[in-house]
Design an enzyme around this catalytic site. Structure first.
Site, PDB file in Angstrom:
ATOM      1  N   SER A 168      40.831  31.173  38.282  1.00 21.48           N
ATOM      2  CA  SER A 168      40.607  32.176  37.240  1.00 21.48           C
ATOM      3  C   SER A 168      40.766  31.564  35.862  1.00 21.48           C
ATOM      4  CB  SER A 168      41.614  33.324  37.406  1.00 21.48           C
ATOM      5  OG  SER A 168      41.612  34.169  36.275  1.00 21.48           O
ATOM      6  N   TYR A 203      50.710  36.041  38.002  1.00 21.53           N
ATOM      7  CA  TYR A 203      49.426  35.933  38.729  1.00 21.53           C
ATOM      8  C   TYR A 203      48.709  34.644  38.305  1.00 21.53           C
ATOM      9  CZ  TYR A 203      44.431  36.369  39.327  1.00 21.53           C
ATOM     10  OH  TYR A 203      43.123  36.092  39.620  1.00 21.53           O
ATOM     11  N   LYS A 209      47.687  30.919  40.415  1.00 24.08           N
ATOM     12  CA  LYS A 209      46.404  30.192  40.405  1.00 24.08           C
ATOM     13  C   LYS A 209      46.621  28.743  39.934  1.00 24.08           C
ATOM     14  CE  LYS A 209      43.672  33.574  41.682  1.00 24.08           C
ATOM     15  NZ  LYS A 209      43.015  33.576  43.003  1.00 24.08           N
TER      16      LYS A 209
HETATM   17  C1  WQD Z   1      39.458  43.235  29.227  1.00 26.12           C
HETATM   18  C2  WQD Z   1      39.524  43.812  27.823  1.00 26.12           C
HETATM   19  C3  WQD Z   1      41.707  44.632  27.210  1.00 26.12           C
HETATM   20  C4  WQD Z   1      41.717  47.969  30.098  1.00 26.12           C
HETATM   21  C5  WQD Z   1      42.096  40.169  33.707  1.00 26.12           C
HETATM   22  C6  WQD Z   1      42.852  39.060  34.371  1.00 26.12           C
HETATM   23  C7  WQD Z   1      41.902  37.970  34.792  1.00 26.12           C
HETATM   24  C8  WQD Z   1      40.800  38.541  35.664  1.00 26.12           C
HETATM   25  C9  WQD Z   1      40.082  39.661  34.917  1.00 26.12           C
HETATM   26  C10 WQD Z   1      41.479  38.230  37.963  1.00 26.12           C
HETATM   27  C11 WQD Z   1      40.795  43.411  27.080  1.00 26.12           C
HETATM   28  C12 WQD Z   1      40.697  45.769  27.255  1.00 26.12           C
HETATM   29  C13 WQD Z   1      41.387  46.836  29.363  1.00 26.12           C
HETATM   30  C14 WQD Z   1      41.778  49.236  29.441  1.00 26.12           C
HETATM   31  C15 WQD Z   1      41.180  48.182  27.363  1.00 26.12           C
HETATM   32  N1  WQD Z   1      41.303  39.026  36.890  1.00 26.12           N
HETATM   33  N2  WQD Z   1      41.119  46.952  28.033  1.00 26.12           N
HETATM   34  N3  WQD Z   1      41.517  49.293  28.090  1.00 26.12           N
HETATM   35  O1  WQD Z   1      42.792  41.146  30.853  1.00 26.12           O
HETATM   36  O2  WQD Z   1      40.592  39.984  30.211  1.00 26.12           O
HETATM   37  O3  WQD Z   1      41.497  39.704  32.522  1.00 26.12           O
HETATM   38  O4  WQD Z   1      41.088  40.641  34.586  1.00 26.12           O
HETATM   39  O5  WQD Z   1      41.193  37.066  38.080  1.00 26.12           O
HETATM   40  O6  WQD Z   1      42.617  37.006  35.512  1.00 26.12           O
HETATM   41  O7  WQD Z   1      43.735  38.505  33.415  1.00 26.12           O
HETATM   42  O8  WQD Z   1      40.565  41.904  31.835  1.00 26.12           O
HETATM   43  O9  WQD Z   1      39.521  44.118  32.092  1.00 26.12           O
HETATM   44  O10 WQD Z   1      42.057  43.993  31.945  1.00 26.12           O
HETATM   45  O11 WQD Z   1      40.677  43.563  29.898  1.00 26.12           O
HETATM   46  O12 WQD Z   1      40.933  48.267  26.142  1.00 26.12           O
HETATM   47  O13 WQD Z   1      42.075  50.308  30.060  1.00 26.12           O
HETATM   48  O14 WQD Z   1      39.565  45.239  27.916  1.00 26.12           O
HETATM   49  O15 WQD Z   1      42.570  44.769  26.093  1.00 26.12           O
HETATM   50  O16 WQD Z   1      40.451  43.224  25.696  1.00 26.12           O
HETATM   51  P1  WQD Z   1      41.423  40.683  31.237  1.00 26.12           P
HETATM   52  P2  WQD Z   1      40.732  43.472  31.510  1.00 26.12           P
END
Ligand code: WQD
Length: 332
Positions: free
Chosen positions: A124, A148, A152
Protein backbone atom coordinates in the site's frame (compact mmCIF):
# COMPACT_ATOMS: atom_id res chain seq x y z
CA UNK A 1 -1.00 -21.12 -14.84
CA UNK A 2 -2.64 -22.06 -11.53
CA UNK A 3 -2.74 -19.03 -9.22
CA UNK A 4 -3.56 -19.18 -5.50
CA UNK A 5 -5.38 -16.00 -4.42
CA UNK A 6 -5.66 -15.44 -0.66
CA UNK A 7 -8.51 -13.08 0.25
CA UNK A 8 -10.01 -13.76 -3.18
CA UNK A 9 -13.56 -13.01 -1.99
CA UNK A 10 -12.58 -9.49 -0.94
CA UNK A 11 -12.94 -6.20 -2.83
CA UNK A 12 -9.63 -6.15 -4.75
CA UNK A 13 -9.21 -9.94 -4.58
CA UNK A 14 -12.52 -10.68 -6.33
CA UNK A 15 -11.83 -8.20 -9.13
CA UNK A 16 -8.38 -9.76 -9.59
CA UNK A 17 -9.88 -13.28 -9.71
CA UNK A 18 -12.23 -12.11 -12.50
CA UNK A 19 -9.30 -10.76 -14.53
CA UNK A 20 -7.19 -13.90 -13.89
CA UNK A 21 -10.00 -16.18 -15.09
CA UNK A 22 -10.68 -14.02 -18.12
CA UNK A 23 -6.93 -14.10 -18.93
CA UNK A 24 -7.06 -17.92 -19.04
CA UNK A 25 -5.46 -18.70 -15.67
CA UNK A 26 -6.73 -21.40 -13.31
CA UNK A 27 -7.60 -19.93 -9.88
CA UNK A 28 -7.67 -21.33 -6.35
CA UNK A 29 -9.24 -18.98 -3.79
CA UNK A 30 -8.67 -19.07 -0.04
CA UNK A 31 -10.87 -16.86 2.14
CA UNK A 32 -12.22 -17.00 5.73
CA UNK A 33 -15.05 -14.52 5.02
CA UNK A 34 -13.90 -12.33 7.94
CA UNK A 35 -14.39 -9.27 5.72
CA UNK A 36 -16.26 -10.69 2.71
CA UNK A 37 -19.14 -13.03 1.87
CA UNK A 38 -19.70 -16.23 -0.07
CA UNK A 39 -22.11 -14.41 -2.40
CA UNK A 40 -19.10 -12.84 -4.10
CA UNK A 41 -18.03 -16.29 -5.32
CA UNK A 42 -21.38 -16.73 -7.07
CA UNK A 43 -21.02 -13.28 -8.64
CA UNK A 44 -17.53 -14.17 -9.95
CA UNK A 45 -19.07 -17.24 -11.62
CA UNK A 46 -21.87 -15.12 -13.09
CA UNK A 47 -19.41 -12.60 -14.53
CA UNK A 48 -16.87 -15.08 -15.95
CA UNK A 49 -18.84 -18.31 -16.49
CA UNK A 50 -15.56 -20.03 -15.56
CA UNK A 51 -14.71 -22.67 -12.96
CA UNK A 52 -12.45 -22.00 -9.99
CA UNK A 53 -11.63 -23.82 -6.76
CA UNK A 54 -12.48 -22.40 -3.34
CA UNK A 55 -11.24 -23.35 0.14
CA UNK A 56 -12.66 -21.67 3.24
CA UNK A 57 -10.01 -21.27 5.91
CA UNK A 58 -7.52 -19.11 7.78
CA UNK A 59 -4.22 -18.28 6.07
CA UNK A 60 -2.56 -18.34 9.54
CA UNK A 61 -3.36 -22.09 9.74
CA UNK A 62 -0.34 -23.92 8.25
CA UNK A 63 -2.05 -27.32 8.33
CA UNK A 64 -4.92 -25.86 6.29
CA UNK A 65 -2.46 -24.29 3.84
CA UNK A 66 -0.49 -27.55 3.49
CA UNK A 67 -3.74 -29.39 2.69
CA UNK A 68 -4.47 -26.90 -0.12
CA UNK A 69 -0.95 -27.11 -1.58
CA UNK A 70 -1.12 -30.93 -1.40
CA UNK A 71 -4.27 -30.95 -3.54
CA UNK A 72 -3.46 -28.09 -5.92
CA UNK A 73 -0.38 -27.75 -8.12
CA UNK A 74 0.13 -24.01 -7.48
CA UNK A 75 2.44 -21.99 -9.78
CA UNK A 76 2.16 -18.51 -8.18
CA UNK A 77 0.50 -16.82 -5.22
CA UNK A 78 -1.22 -13.43 -4.93
CA UNK A 79 -1.63 -12.54 -1.25
CA UNK A 80 -4.50 -10.15 -0.45
CA UNK A 81 -5.73 -11.67 2.83
CA UNK A 82 -5.27 -9.25 5.74
CA UNK A 83 -7.02 -6.67 7.87
CA UNK A 84 -7.00 -3.20 6.31
CA UNK A 85 -8.90 -0.65 8.40
CA UNK A 86 -6.51 2.11 9.46
CA UNK A 87 -8.62 3.30 12.39
CA UNK A 88 -9.17 -0.22 13.72
CA UNK A 89 -5.42 -0.88 13.52
CA UNK A 90 -4.78 2.11 15.81
CA UNK A 91 -7.37 0.84 18.33
CA UNK A 92 -6.28 -2.81 18.14
CA UNK A 93 -2.66 -3.04 16.92
CA UNK A 94 -2.04 -6.58 18.24
CA UNK A 95 -4.91 -7.94 16.13
CA UNK A 96 -3.29 -6.38 13.05
CA UNK A 97 0.31 -7.41 13.76
CA UNK A 98 -0.73 -10.95 14.69
CA UNK A 99 -3.03 -11.54 11.71
CA UNK A 100 -1.29 -9.69 8.86
CA UNK A 101 2.26 -10.80 9.69
CA UNK A 102 1.46 -14.30 11.01
CA UNK A 103 -0.64 -15.16 7.94
CA UNK A 104 2.13 -14.03 5.60
CA UNK A 105 4.83 -16.00 7.47
CA UNK A 106 2.67 -19.15 7.43
CA UNK A 107 1.99 -18.74 3.72
CA UNK A 108 5.66 -18.19 2.83
CA UNK A 109 6.80 -21.20 4.90
CA UNK A 110 4.25 -23.47 3.21
CA UNK A 111 5.20 -22.11 -0.21
CA UNK A 112 8.85 -22.91 0.53
CA UNK A 113 7.91 -26.42 1.72
CA UNK A 114 6.13 -26.94 -1.60
CA UNK A 115 8.79 -25.22 -3.77
CA UNK A 116 6.43 -22.45 -4.92
CA UNK A 117 8.42 -19.21 -5.25
CA UNK A 118 6.38 -16.69 -7.29
CA UNK A 119 4.74 -14.23 -4.90
CA UNK A 120 2.73 -11.02 -5.51
CA UNK A 121 2.10 -9.01 -2.36
CA UNK A 122 -0.74 -6.54 -1.81
CA UNK A 123 1.15 -3.60 -0.33
CA UNK A 124 0.00 0.00 0.00
CA UNK A 125 1.05 3.60 -0.57
CA UNK A 126 0.58 4.06 3.15
CA UNK A 127 4.11 2.64 3.66
CA UNK A 128 5.37 6.04 2.47
CA UNK A 129 5.74 8.90 4.87
CA UNK A 130 4.45 12.41 4.27
CA UNK A 131 6.05 13.20 0.90
CA UNK A 132 8.36 16.24 0.58
CA UNK A 133 7.69 16.33 -3.15
CA UNK A 134 5.18 14.83 -5.57
CA UNK A 135 4.61 12.53 -7.43
CA UNK A 136 5.71 9.67 -5.18
CA UNK A 137 8.36 7.25 -6.46
CA UNK A 138 9.20 3.75 -5.25
CA UNK A 139 12.50 4.92 -3.69
CA UNK A 140 10.83 7.57 -1.51
CA UNK A 141 11.35 7.34 2.28
CA UNK A 142 9.18 4.78 4.06
CA UNK A 143 7.50 5.93 7.24
CA UNK A 144 3.94 4.69 7.91
CA UNK A 145 1.70 6.63 10.29
CA UNK A 146 -0.41 3.76 11.67
CA UNK A 147 -0.13 0.06 12.67
CA UNK A 148 -1.86 -1.08 9.46
CA UNK A 149 0.80 0.72 7.42
CA UNK A 150 3.53 -0.78 9.59
CA UNK A 151 2.23 -4.32 8.94
CA UNK A 152 2.67 -3.63 5.22
CA UNK A 153 6.15 -2.18 5.78
CA UNK A 154 7.28 -5.07 8.01
CA UNK A 155 6.01 -7.62 5.48
CA UNK A 156 7.85 -5.77 2.71
CA UNK A 157 11.04 -6.05 4.80
CA UNK A 158 10.45 -9.77 5.42
CA UNK A 159 10.11 -10.27 1.67
CA UNK A 160 13.25 -8.23 0.91
CA UNK A 161 15.27 -10.33 3.40
CA UNK A 162 13.79 -13.55 1.98
CA UNK A 163 14.68 -12.51 -1.57
CA UNK A 164 18.20 -11.65 -0.46
CA UNK A 165 18.63 -15.03 1.28
CA UNK A 166 17.50 -17.20 -1.63
CA UNK A 167 17.41 -16.26 -5.31
CA UNK A 168 14.70 -18.81 -6.01
CA UNK A 169 12.11 -16.26 -4.76
CA UNK A 170 10.48 -14.06 -7.41
CA UNK A 171 8.53 -11.33 -5.62
CA UNK A 172 6.50 -8.27 -6.68
CA UNK A 173 5.47 -5.69 -4.06
CA UNK A 174 2.50 -3.73 -5.43
CA UNK A 175 1.88 -0.42 -3.62
CA UNK A 176 -1.76 0.51 -4.20
CA UNK A 177 -2.86 4.11 -4.03
CA UNK A 178 -6.61 4.59 -3.49
CA UNK A 179 -8.68 1.84 -5.15
CA UNK A 180 -12.33 2.78 -5.87
CA UNK A 181 -15.03 1.82 -8.37
CA UNK A 182 -16.47 -1.57 -9.30
CA UNK A 183 -16.76 -4.08 -12.11
CA UNK A 184 -18.97 -2.73 -14.93
CA UNK A 185 -21.53 -5.50 -14.30
CA UNK A 186 -22.39 -3.97 -10.91
CA UNK A 187 -22.20 -7.49 -9.45
CA UNK A 188 -19.02 -7.01 -7.39
CA UNK A 189 -17.70 -3.87 -5.71
CA UNK A 190 -16.80 -2.23 -2.41
CA UNK A 191 -19.34 -2.78 0.35
CA UNK A 192 -17.57 -2.67 3.74
CA UNK A 193 -19.26 -3.94 6.89
CA UNK A 194 -20.52 -1.13 9.15
CA UNK A 195 -19.85 2.58 8.61
CA UNK A 196 -17.21 3.00 5.86
CA UNK A 197 -13.88 4.54 6.86
CA UNK A 198 -13.02 5.34 3.24
CA UNK A 199 -14.52 8.21 1.29
CA UNK A 200 -15.97 6.49 -1.77
CA UNK A 201 -18.20 3.88 -0.12
CA UNK A 202 -19.40 6.66 2.19
CA UNK A 203 -20.24 8.95 -0.75
CA UNK A 204 -22.11 6.03 -2.34
CA UNK A 205 -24.25 5.47 0.76
CA UNK A 206 -25.20 9.17 0.69
CA UNK A 207 -25.90 9.01 -3.06
CA UNK A 208 -28.24 6.03 -2.55
CA UNK A 209 -30.00 7.59 0.44
CA UNK A 210 -28.60 5.34 3.20
CA UNK A 211 -26.84 8.30 4.86
CA UNK A 212 -27.91 11.96 4.78
CA UNK A 213 -24.62 13.71 4.03
CA UNK A 214 -20.90 13.27 3.50
CA UNK A 215 -18.67 14.56 6.29
CA UNK A 216 -15.74 16.21 4.51
CA UNK A 217 -12.77 16.00 6.86
CA UNK A 218 -11.35 19.50 6.52
CA UNK A 219 -11.23 22.09 3.72
CA UNK A 220 -8.13 23.94 4.91
CA UNK A 221 -5.51 21.68 3.35
CA UNK A 222 -2.87 23.10 1.05
CA UNK A 223 -4.75 22.00 -2.09
CA UNK A 224 -6.68 23.77 -4.85
CA UNK A 225 -10.08 23.56 -3.12
CA UNK A 226 -8.75 22.92 0.40
CA UNK A 227 -9.92 19.30 0.61
CA UNK A 228 -7.64 16.25 0.63
CA UNK A 229 -6.19 15.05 -2.67
CA UNK A 230 -5.52 11.37 -3.43
CA UNK A 231 -4.60 9.18 -6.40
CA UNK A 232 -7.82 7.24 -6.98
CA UNK A 233 -7.43 4.19 -9.21
CA UNK A 234 -10.22 2.05 -10.70
CA UNK A 235 -10.23 -1.36 -9.01
CA UNK A 236 -10.35 -3.08 -12.43
CA UNK A 237 -7.18 -1.25 -13.51
CA UNK A 238 -5.62 -2.30 -10.22
CA UNK A 239 -6.69 -5.92 -10.81
CA UNK A 240 -5.13 -5.88 -14.29
CA UNK A 241 -1.87 -4.71 -12.72
CA UNK A 242 -1.75 -8.03 -10.84
CA UNK A 243 -2.08 -10.03 -14.06
CA UNK A 244 0.87 -8.07 -15.46
CA UNK A 245 2.85 -8.70 -12.25
CA UNK A 246 2.24 -12.47 -12.50
CA UNK A 247 3.49 -12.41 -16.11
CA UNK A 248 6.48 -10.27 -15.06
CA UNK A 249 7.55 -12.81 -12.40
CA UNK A 250 7.62 -15.52 -15.03
CA UNK A 251 10.52 -13.81 -16.74
CA UNK A 252 12.15 -11.68 -14.03
CA UNK A 253 13.93 -13.02 -10.94
CA UNK A 254 14.34 -11.28 -7.60
CA UNK A 255 12.21 -8.67 -5.86
CA UNK A 256 10.54 -5.69 -7.60
CA UNK A 257 8.46 -2.81 -6.24
CA UNK A 258 5.76 -0.97 -8.20
CA UNK A 259 3.40 1.93 -7.51
CA UNK A 260 -0.06 1.16 -8.87
CA UNK A 261 -1.76 4.52 -9.31
CA UNK A 262 -2.93 6.80 -12.12
CA UNK A 263 -0.45 9.59 -11.37
CA UNK A 264 -3.42 12.00 -11.13
CA UNK A 265 -4.73 13.52 -7.89
CA UNK A 266 -8.38 14.38 -7.22
CA UNK A 267 -9.90 16.12 -4.18
CA UNK A 268 -12.79 15.05 -1.99
CA UNK A 269 -14.93 17.85 -3.45
CA UNK A 270 -14.14 16.68 -6.98
CA UNK A 271 -15.28 13.14 -6.06
CA UNK A 272 -18.55 14.54 -4.73
CA UNK A 273 -19.20 16.81 -7.74
CA UNK A 274 -18.22 14.19 -10.33
CA UNK A 275 -20.42 11.57 -8.63
CA UNK A 276 -23.34 14.02 -8.82
CA UNK A 277 -22.65 14.87 -12.46
CA UNK A 278 -22.15 11.42 -13.99
CA UNK A 279 -24.99 9.79 -12.05
CA UNK A 280 -27.43 12.72 -11.90
CA UNK A 281 -27.76 12.36 -8.12
CA UNK A 282 -27.45 14.75 -5.17
CA UNK A 283 -24.64 14.21 -2.66
CA UNK A 284 -25.16 16.60 0.25
CA UNK A 285 -22.11 17.28 2.42
CA UNK A 286 -20.90 19.22 5.43
CA UNK A 287 -17.37 20.43 6.16
CA UNK A 288 -16.09 18.91 9.41
CA UNK A 289 -12.80 19.05 11.27
CA UNK A 290 -9.73 17.32 9.81
CA UNK A 291 -9.30 13.60 10.57
CA UNK A 292 -6.15 13.04 12.68
CA UNK A 293 -3.31 11.59 10.60
CA UNK A 294 -4.62 12.71 7.21
CA UNK A 295 -2.21 14.49 4.89
CA UNK A 296 -2.89 17.20 2.30
CA UNK A 297 -2.06 15.42 -0.90
CA UNK A 298 -0.44 12.37 -2.42
CA UNK A 299 -0.38 10.76 -5.84
CA UNK A 300 1.84 8.24 -7.60
CA UNK A 301 4.56 8.29 -10.19
CA UNK A 302 3.47 5.05 -11.94
CA UNK A 303 6.19 5.20 -14.63
CA UNK A 304 8.08 2.14 -13.34
CA UNK A 305 4.94 -0.05 -13.60
CA UNK A 306 4.17 1.49 -16.98
CA UNK A 307 7.64 0.63 -18.28
CA UNK A 308 8.46 -2.69 -16.57
CA UNK A 309 5.00 -4.25 -16.32
CA UNK A 310 3.63 -2.77 -19.52
CA UNK A 311 0.67 -1.66 -17.38
CA UNK A 312 -1.10 1.71 -17.30
CA UNK A 313 -4.40 2.71 -15.67
CA UNK A 314 -6.95 3.20 -18.46
CA UNK A 315 -10.13 4.28 -16.63
CA UNK A 316 -10.69 7.88 -15.55
CA UNK A 317 -12.31 9.43 -12.48
CA UNK A 318 -15.72 9.58 -14.17
CA UNK A 319 -15.59 5.83 -14.89
CA UNK A 320 -14.72 5.25 -11.21
CA UNK A 321 -17.61 7.37 -9.92
CA UNK A 322 -20.07 5.88 -12.41
CA UNK A 323 -19.14 2.24 -11.77
CA UNK A 324 -19.09 2.73 -7.99
CA UNK A 325 -22.62 4.15 -8.14
CA UNK A 326 -23.99 1.37 -10.39
CA UNK A 327 -22.73 -1.20 -7.86
CA UNK A 328 -24.06 0.77 -4.88
CA UNK A 329 -27.45 1.26 -6.53
CA UNK A 330 -27.75 -2.47 -7.26
CA UNK A 331 -26.49 -3.67 -3.89
CA UNK A 332 -27.40 -1.20 -1.12
C1 WQD B 1 -9.47 9.82 1.32
C2 WQD B 1 -9.77 11.30 1.50
C3 WQD B 1 -9.95 11.98 3.81
C4 WQD B 1 -13.65 9.70 4.61
C5 WQD B 1 -6.71 4.80 3.24
C6 WQD B 1 -5.59 3.94 3.73
C7 WQD B 1 -4.84 3.36 2.56
C8 WQD B 1 -5.78 2.64 1.62
C9 WQD B 1 -6.89 3.58 1.17
C10 WQD B 1 -5.73 0.30 2.24
C11 WQD B 1 -8.96 11.92 2.64
C12 WQD B 1 -11.28 12.16 3.08
C13 WQD B 1 -12.51 10.24 4.02
C14 WQD B 1 -14.73 10.57 4.95
C15 WQD B 1 -13.50 12.45 4.11
N1 WQD B 1 -6.35 1.50 2.24
N2 WQD B 1 -12.45 11.58 3.77
N3 WQD B 1 -14.61 11.91 4.70
O1 WQD B 1 -7.00 7.76 4.11
O2 WQD B 1 -6.27 8.26 1.69
O3 WQD B 1 -6.20 5.91 2.54
O4 WQD B 1 -7.54 4.05 2.37
O5 WQD B 1 -4.70 -0.01 1.70
O6 WQD B 1 -3.87 2.47 3.04
O7 WQD B 1 -4.69 4.76 4.45
O8 WQD B 1 -8.40 6.99 2.12
O9 WQD B 1 -10.80 7.14 1.61
O10 WQD B 1 -10.08 7.19 4.05
O11 WQD B 1 -9.63 9.18 2.59
O12 WQD B 1 -13.42 13.67 3.87
O13 WQD B 1 -15.80 10.13 5.49
O14 WQD B 1 -11.14 11.45 1.87
O15 WQD B 1 -9.69 13.07 4.67
O16 WQD B 1 -8.62 13.26 2.25
P1 WQD B 1 -6.93 7.34 2.67
P2 WQD B 1 -9.80 7.57 2.64
Amino acid sequence: MKILVTGGAGYIGSHTVVELLESGHEVVIIDDFSNSSGEVLDKISMITDKEFVFYEGDVCDKNFLESVFAKENIDSVIHFAGYKAVGESVANPLKYYRNNIDSTLSLLEVMDNNKVYNFVFSSSACVYGVPDTLPMKEDFPLSPTNPYGYTKLFIEQILKDLSHSNDKWNIALLRYFNPIGAHESGLIGENPNGVPNNIMPYIMRVATGQYDKVHVFGNDYDTEDGTGVRDYIHVVDLAKGHIKAIDYLNSNDGLSIFNLGTGIGHSVMELIKITEKVNDVAVPYVIDERRPGDIDEYYADPSLANEKLGWKAEKDIEDMCRDAYIFAFKNN
